[in-house]
Scaffold this motif. Sequence first.
Motif, short mmCIF file in Angstrom:
data_model
loop_
_atom_site.label_atom_id
_atom_site.label_comp_id
_atom_site.label_asym_id
_atom_site.label_seq_id
_atom_site.Cartn_x
_atom_site.Cartn_y
_atom_site.Cartn_z
N LYS A 14 13.89 -10.43 -37.19
CA LYS A 14 13.84 -9.74 -35.91
C LYS A 14 13.33 -10.72 -34.86
CE LYS A 14 11.42 -5.91 -33.65
NZ LYS A 14 10.44 -4.83 -33.87
N PHE A 15 14.04 -10.80 -33.72
CA PHE A 15 13.61 -11.64 -32.60
C PHE A 15 13.08 -10.75 -31.50
CE2 PHE A 15 14.40 -13.88 -28.58
CZ PHE A 15 13.67 -15.04 -28.82
N GLU A 16 11.84 -10.99 -31.09
CA GLU A 16 11.25 -10.25 -29.98
C GLU A 16 11.29 -11.14 -28.75
OE1 GLU A 16 7.44 -8.60 -31.02
OE2 GLU A 16 8.36 -7.20 -32.44
N ALA A 17 12.14 -10.74 -27.79
CA ALA A 17 12.40 -11.56 -26.61
C ALA A 17 11.15 -11.77 -25.76
CB ALA A 17 13.51 -10.93 -25.77
N GLU A 18 10.30 -10.75 -25.66
CA GLU A 18 9.12 -10.85 -24.80
C GLU A 18 8.24 -12.04 -25.16
OE1 GLU A 18 5.16 -8.24 -23.90
OE2 GLU A 18 7.08 -7.18 -23.92
N GLY A 19 8.02 -12.27 -26.44
CA GLY A 19 7.19 -13.39 -26.86
C GLY A 19 7.98 -14.56 -27.40
N SER A 20 9.31 -14.46 -27.35
CA SER A 20 10.19 -15.49 -27.92
C SER A 20 9.78 -15.84 -29.34
CB SER A 20 10.20 -16.75 -27.04
OG SER A 20 10.75 -16.47 -25.79
N THR A 21 9.59 -14.78 -30.15
CA THR A 21 9.07 -14.96 -31.49
C THR A 21 9.98 -14.31 -32.52
OG1 THR A 21 6.84 -14.83 -30.55
CG2 THR A 21 7.03 -14.62 -32.93
#
Length: 112
Positions: A14-21
């Motif tokens: 899973k990629f979380e765009a807010e933290g670029s993680t």
Amino acid sequence: HGGFDGVLRQDIWKFEAEGSTWFSIDGNDGPSARAHHVAALDALNGVIWIHGGYDGGLLGDLWKFDTQTYAWNLISTGGPTARAHHVAVWDTLNQALWIHGGFDGMACQDMW
């Protein structure tokens, strides 16, 4: 889910765009390690659909992954012939997964 980098994979990320993680998701009891399958997102219901692919042999199974609970459910082993290299799209209006083409031992031109 999955892929091939010299070894068939069974992982989901899973990629979380807010933290670029990026996060590895523990999706136990899901589809076998595979490559050349299709995945489609049903954003309205928070579900990812996985169909077919190749794990040493062609696959024709349909799986549903819940993006909130990270639970896998095997939905069907019937339907289109076992295949890989096909395309799929989720139809939100009709709540349907559309599958086209691919390879099941020969080139497929069918639509499901």
